[in-house]
Design a protein around this motif. Sequence first.
Motif, PDB file in Angstrom:
ATOM      1  N   SER A 163       0.829  -1.208   0.000  1.00 51.24           N
ATOM      2  CA  SER A 163       0.000   0.000   0.000  1.00 51.24           C
ATOM      3  C   SER A 163       0.866   1.262   0.000  1.00 51.24           C
ATOM      4  CB  SER A 163      -0.953   0.006   1.200  1.00 51.24           C
ATOM      5  OG  SER A 163      -0.252  -0.020   2.426  1.00 51.24           O
ATOM      6  N   ASP A 164       1.982   1.246   0.739  1.00 45.46           N
ATOM      7  CA  ASP A 164       2.889   2.397   0.723  1.00 45.46           C
ATOM      8  C   ASP A 164       3.464   2.610  -0.677  1.00 45.46           C
ATOM      9  OD1 ASP A 164       2.461   2.805   3.411  1.00 45.46           O
ATOM     10  OD2 ASP A 164       4.394   2.001   4.074  1.00 45.46           O
ATOM     11  N   PHE A 165       3.854   1.512  -1.322  1.00 43.43           N
ATOM     12  CA  PHE A 165       4.427   1.605  -2.661  1.00 43.43           C
ATOM     13  C   PHE A 165       3.394   2.101  -3.660  1.00 43.43           C
ATOM     14  CE2 PHE A 165       5.229  -0.478  -6.792  1.00 43.43           C
ATOM     15  CZ  PHE A 165       6.453   0.113  -7.106  1.00 43.43           C
ATOM     16  N   PHE A 166       2.199   1.536  -3.623  1.00 40.34           N
ATOM     17  CA  PHE A 166       1.160   1.943  -4.564  1.00 40.34           C
ATOM     18  C   PHE A 166       0.768   3.407  -4.356  1.00 40.34           C
ATOM     19  CE2 PHE A 166      -0.752  -2.532  -5.541  1.00 40.34           C
ATOM     20  CZ  PHE A 166       0.335  -2.796  -6.344  1.00 40.34           C
ATOM     21  N   THR A 167       0.720   3.836  -3.114  1.00 39.46           N
ATOM     22  CA  THR A 167       0.413   5.238  -2.840  1.00 39.46           C
ATOM     23  C   THR A 167       1.485   6.144  -3.437  1.00 39.46           C
ATOM     24  OG1 THR A 167      -0.762   4.705  -0.787  1.00 39.46           O
ATOM     25  CG2 THR A 167       0.055   6.955  -1.031  1.00 39.46           C
ATOM     26  N   GLN A 168       2.733   5.781  -3.225  1.00 37.15           N
ATOM     27  CA  GLN A 168       3.857   6.564  -3.744  1.00 37.15           C
ATOM     28  C   GLN A 168       3.863   6.611  -5.269  1.00 37.15           C
ATOM     29  OE1 GLN A 168       7.674   4.926  -2.772  1.00 37.15           O
ATOM     30  NE2 GLN A 168       8.819   6.663  -3.568  1.00 37.15           N
ATOM     31  N   LYS A 169       3.522   5.489  -5.897  1.00 35.13           N
ATOM     32  CA  LYS A 169       3.578   5.404  -7.356  1.00 35.13           C
ATOM     33  C   LYS A 169       2.225   5.686  -8.012  1.00 35.13           C
ATOM     34  CE  LYS A 169       7.823   4.198  -6.894  1.00 35.13           C
ATOM     35  NZ  LYS A 169       8.852   5.262  -7.030  1.00 35.13           N
ATOM     36  N   GLU A 170       1.267   6.135  -7.255  1.00 36.99           N
ATOM     37  CA  GLU A 170      -0.049   6.551  -7.777  1.00 36.99           C
ATOM     38  C   GLU A 170      -0.780   5.416  -8.493  1.00 36.99           C
ATOM     39  OE1 GLU A 170       0.294  11.084  -9.003  1.00 36.99           O
ATOM     40  OE2 GLU A 170       1.951   9.929  -9.893  1.00 36.99           O
ATOM     41  N   VAL A 171      -0.650   4.212  -7.943  1.00 35.69           N
ATOM     42  CA  VAL A 171      -1.393   3.065  -8.448  1.00 35.69           C
ATOM     43  C   VAL A 171      -2.699   2.960  -7.667  1.00 35.69           C
ATOM     44  CG1 VAL A 171      -1.428   0.555  -8.723  1.00 35.69           C
ATOM     45  CG2 VAL A 171       0.714   1.825  -9.082  1.00 35.69           C
ATOM     46  N   PRO A 172      -3.851   3.075  -8.301  1.00 31.99           N
ATOM     47  CA  PRO A 172      -5.124   2.961  -7.572  1.00 31.99           C
ATOM     48  C   PRO A 172      -5.261   1.574  -6.945  1.00 31.99           C
ATOM     49  CG  PRO A 172      -5.460   3.874  -9.777  1.00 31.99           C
ATOM     50  CD  PRO A 172      -4.064   3.347  -9.742  1.00 31.99           C
ATOM     51  N   TYR A 173      -5.693   1.542  -5.683  1.00 30.63           N
ATOM     52  CA  TYR A 173      -5.821   0.253  -5.005  1.00 30.63           C
ATOM     53  C   TYR A 173      -6.875   0.315  -3.913  1.00 30.63           C
ATOM     54  CZ  TYR A 173      -3.202   2.157  -0.997  1.00 30.63           C
ATOM     55  OH  TYR A 173      -2.799   2.907   0.091  1.00 30.63           O
ATOM     56  N   GLU A 174      -7.252  -0.871  -3.458  1.00 29.29           N
ATOM     57  CA  GLU A 174      -8.165  -1.010  -2.317  1.00 29.29           C
ATOM     58  C   GLU A 174      -7.694  -2.192  -1.481  1.00 29.29           C
ATOM     59  OE1 GLU A 174     -12.794  -2.316  -1.293  1.00 29.29           O
ATOM     60  OE2 GLU A 174     -12.213  -1.895  -3.371  1.00 29.29           O
ATOM     61  N   ILE A 175      -7.570  -1.993  -0.189  1.00 25.90           N
ATOM     62  CA  ILE A 175      -7.249  -3.092   0.728  1.00 25.90           C
ATOM     63  C   ILE A 175      -8.558  -3.744   1.145  1.00 25.90           C
ATOM     64  CG2 ILE A 175      -6.224  -3.727   2.945  1.00 25.90           C
ATOM     65  CD1 ILE A 175      -4.430  -1.238   2.665  1.00 25.90           C
ATOM     66  N   VAL A 176      -8.665  -5.039   0.903  1.00 23.86           N
ATOM     67  CA  VAL A 176      -9.905  -5.780   1.179  1.00 23.86           C
ATOM     68  C   VAL A 176      -9.649  -6.764   2.310  1.00 23.86           C
ATOM     69  CG1 VAL A 176     -11.632  -7.345   0.214  1.00 23.86           C
ATOM     70  CG2 VAL A 176     -10.640  -5.542  -1.218  1.00 23.86           C
ATOM     71  N   PRO A 177     -10.427  -6.716   3.389  1.00 23.25           N
ATOM     72  CA  PRO A 177     -10.155  -7.577   4.551  1.00 23.25           C
ATOM     73  C   PRO A 177     -10.447  -9.060   4.316  1.00 23.25           C
ATOM     74  CG  PRO A 177     -12.144  -6.274   4.893  1.00 23.25           C
ATOM     75  CD  PRO A 177     -11.500  -5.745   3.659  1.00 23.25           C
ATOM     76  N   ASP A 178     -11.365  -9.382   3.422  1.00 25.60           N
ATOM     77  CA  ASP A 178     -11.705 -10.780   3.147  1.00 25.60           C
ATOM     78  C   ASP A 178     -11.477 -11.034   1.664  1.00 25.60           C
ATOM     79  OD1 ASP A 178     -12.662 -13.320   2.992  1.00 25.60           O
ATOM     80  OD2 ASP A 178     -14.641 -12.905   3.824  1.00 25.60           O
ATOM     81  N   MET A 179     -10.200 -11.180   1.290  1.00 24.27           N
ATOM     82  CA  MET A 179      -9.858 -11.248  -0.122  1.00 24.27           C
ATOM     83  C   MET A 179     -10.311 -12.553  -0.782  1.00 24.27           C
ATOM     84  SD  MET A 179      -8.807  -8.899  -2.061  1.00 24.27           S
ATOM     85  CE  MET A 179      -8.421 -10.043  -3.380  1.00 24.27           C
ATOM     86  N   TYR A 180     -10.428 -13.619  -0.016  1.00 29.98           N
ATOM     87  CA  TYR A 180     -10.852 -14.870  -0.646  1.00 29.98           C
ATOM     88  C   TYR A 180     -12.295 -14.756  -1.132  1.00 29.98           C
ATOM     89  CZ  TYR A 180     -10.919 -19.856  -1.678  1.00 29.98           C
ATOM     90  OH  TYR A 180     -10.995 -21.065  -2.329  1.00 29.98           O
ATOM     91  N   LYS A 181     -13.123 -14.068  -0.363  1.00 33.49           N
ATOM     92  CA  LYS A 181     -14.491 -13.830  -0.821  1.00 33.49           C
ATOM     93  C   LYS A 181     -14.484 -12.917  -2.047  1.00 33.49           C
ATOM     94  CE  LYS A 181     -19.047 -12.072   0.399  1.00 33.49           C
ATOM     95  NZ  LYS A 181     -19.921 -11.428   1.419  1.00 33.49           N
ATOM     96  N   ARG A 182     -13.633 -11.883  -2.054  1.00 28.40           N
ATOM     97  CA  ARG A 182     -13.570 -10.999  -3.212  1.00 28.40           C
ATOM     98  C   ARG A 182     -13.073 -11.754  -4.447  1.00 28.40           C
ATOM     99  NH1 ARG A 182     -13.127  -5.420  -4.101  1.00 28.40           N
ATOM    100  NH2 ARG A 182     -14.482  -5.298  -2.279  1.00 28.40           N
ATOM    101  N   LEU A 183     -12.155 -12.700  -4.238  1.00 26.77           N
ATOM    102  CA  LEU A 183     -11.667 -13.527  -5.341  1.00 26.77           C
ATOM    103  C   LEU A 183     -12.827 -14.300  -5.974  1.00 26.77           C
ATOM    104  CD1 LEU A 183      -8.657 -13.962  -6.304  1.00 26.77           C
ATOM    105  CD2 LEU A 183      -8.788 -16.177  -5.186  1.00 26.77           C
ATOM    106  N   TRP A 184     -13.658 -14.902  -5.122  1.00 22.21           N
ATOM    107  CA  TRP A 184     -14.835 -15.631  -5.600  1.00 22.21           C
ATOM    108  C   TRP A 184     -15.823 -14.673  -6.256  1.00 22.21           C
ATOM    109  CZ3 TRP A 184     -17.472 -20.239  -6.070  1.00 22.21           C
ATOM    110  CH2 TRP A 184     -16.758 -21.395  -5.726  1.00 22.21           C
TER     111      TRP A 184
END
Length: 309
Positions: A163-184
């Motif tokens: 997240s620090d790297f993406f913020t610095q490099k202006e890469v849009p992102y979202e941290i998702v707490p339950d990524m396995y559900k988001r994967l599905w």
Amino acid sequence: MEIKNVSIIGLGALGVMYGQHLSKRMPKANLRIIADKERIEKYQKNGVYCNGERCDFTYKQPDEKVEPADLLLFSVKNDGLDAAIESVKNHVGENTIILSALNGITSEAIIGNTYGMDKLLYCVAQGMDAVKVNNKLTYDHMGYLCFGEKEGNEDSEKIKAVSDFFTQKEVPYEIVPDMYKRLWSKFMLNVGVNQTVAVFGSNYGAIQQNGEARDMMIAAMREVMVLSRKEGIQLTENDIEYWLTVLSKLSPDGKPSMAQDLEAKRFSEVELFSGTVLKLGKKHGIPTPINDELYKRIKGIESEYVLQV
């Protein structure tokens, strides 16, 4: 943990888009594109273009000795995953963080079987509307990368580093707490939109408005929703509504990779999508008529390739 060296394998839509974005924001030598000699020669001769601009990438062959990557991004097709896992071995070190942007619900486990699940964050790319024709990629919306641990632990060291790297490099992102559900959930979207747009030979505009294509897409997604509950993943109609909102913001002229594959007479990832749904339906004794139909129609289109050779 600070991310300085980034390696990408796979110059499909995602690889080109994120590679070009990062190449403008970090030293050239710190961003490496992994490819075999033949591919590199083709890239250097013909160029790789992103929104009309030629990309200036540093290429590395798999057997070249390099400083391990701090961040390694897989953006190959699923049928190229095994080869990619072998190709990146010189880029994986003790502290390498791995993101897989592949479609489906299995790539993380496959990669983790070789390099260890402790190196992986689960990841999906969403909201992009890129179209790639030969060596030229165009897009209106970059979308964003969703990532996180499989379940919980939003404050892990890996998440903070990315997240620090993406913020610095202006890469849009979202941290998702339950990524396995988001994967599905993303798999559910792909099963619906990728296959429907492909069989209708259309674009996102066809499923953004009411009609046969949109109805088929939603019905295919609902079959995945039902199966997810049998697999311990509680997808609901709210998840479908979430994706319909995401789709509504895409360029109507854009189209998913499966539609682009069929147009170019390339074999698609149908086994990954409806093929997986059919197997899960059989496993749980649940009928999946919409995905049955999509599977047959896509296989029928692909069967014509052989006849046209």
